[in-house]
Design an enzyme around this catalytic site. Structure first.
Site: not given
Ligand code: NCD
Length: 329
Positions: A75-76, A104, A125, A153
């Protein structure tokens, strides 16, 4: 002019002007209540109207977003891609780091200094707490934290608050119960911090002993005037809850798999549990997703289930952030 009469290519108006605090998005701690209530949320509402009535706009035409993910995401990452594309921009997604130079041995800093030459902002991320802040310290373009390990997050927390506001009408006065892996869950870390900006919010934390909210977060919340109450069992708090925020037990962050096995499946939200909760209109069930059994699929048709709405709101909130960040850069 009414929304329906707006031509498809009409520009999106950003409320509140370009805010200087939106150079990078690193932590929810950079936001004030006014930033949310007067700028980000109203802009997200405009984005929702734009998508619903026109599909897309050319507001960020020519802008390029790098989406650099060193951890899995559905999703993100995809909502950032859809967000920039709905605003007329384009994206470069790197999520298979094994095919990039990181495999690498390239440093994160060098990867950032490279990707920023191609693009106008970077969504990052990474598995290490603090890594996104490190990236921002060398970057010359805006960096957006899409999750730094078990740290924060922030964009998820913004969309979570937007969801509460849309579904329950207000954030002030709500009782929010967070359940599951509160130790490793970055979404609950950010959300708990952000909730302290609102009035009379009660926070309950429900988790197994080994997955409690880290003490530094609890003391920070106390410092902001919110004293969370900790529980082991969900049935103790379900009746008073307005927002049930369910999280996945984060298997990948356990040092010892036996510990994970001992706590997995600790909490399951099902119709039987929800029969004891407040009715629709006063209560919602949220989850950042992915779920791995914490909410049974029978709950999906319950009017209180808000987790797939969160997914959609996430795109509007990220469109708003991108528009605010990239308009001045
Ligand atoms: C979450 C994350 O990646 O922190 N998911 C998200 O970004 N919607 C929650 C998770 O991974 O459990």
């Amino acid at each position: 002019m009414g929304l329906l009469s707006r031509p498809p290519s009409a520009p999106v108006t950003i409320l509140g002007g370009f805010p200087s605090w939106l150079q990078h998005v690193l932590s929810v701690q950079q936001f004030s209540r006014e930033d949310l209530d007067n700028v980000i949320f109203p802009t997200a509402e405009k984005m929702e109207s734009t998508v619903k009535f026109s599909g897309k706009s050319g507001f960020l035409s020519g802008k390029v977003l790098t989406v650099l993910f060193f951890e899995p995401s559905t999703r993100t990452s995809s909502s950032f891609v859809h967000a920039i594309e709905r605003l007329g921009g384009s994206s470069c997604v790197i999520n298979e780091v094994k095919f990039s130079s990181a495999a690498k041995g390239e440093t994160l800093e060098d990867t950032i200094l490279t990707m920023e030459r191609y693009s106008d902002a970077i969504v990052l991320r990474h598995p290490e707490i603090g890594s996104v802040r490190r990236a921002a310290s060398v970057a010359h373009k805006p960096i957006i934290n899409a999750g730094d390990g078990a740290g924060e997050h922030p964009t998820q927390a913004l969309l979570d608050l937007y969801t509460i506001r849309e579904k329950l009408g207000r954030i002030d006065g709500q009782t929010v119960t967070m359940v599951g892996d509160l130790k490793h869950g970055r979404t609950v870390h950010s959300l708990a911090r952000l909730l302290t900006l609102y009035h009379d919010v009660k926070i309950n934390f429900v988790s197994p002993d080994i997955l409690r909210m880290p003490p530094e977060f609890i003391s920070q919340l106390r410092g902001q005037g919110v004293t969370p109450v900790e529980y082991d069992r969900l049935d103790e708090v379900i009746a008073e809850t307005n927002v049930l925020y369910v999280t996945r037990i984060q298997k990948e962050r356990f040092e010892n798999l036996a510990d994970y096995e001992a706590v997995k499946g600790s909490y399951v939200v099902d119709p039987k549990l929800l029969a004891t909760a407040k009715p629709a209109g006063q209560m919602i069930v949220m989850h950042p997703l992915p779920r791995v059994g914490e909410i049974t699929t029978e709950v999906d048709s319950d009017p209180r289930a808000a987790y797939f709405d969160q997914v959609e709101y996430g795109m509007y909130v990220r469109m708003a952030l991108l528009a605010l960040i990239l308009r001045g850069n």
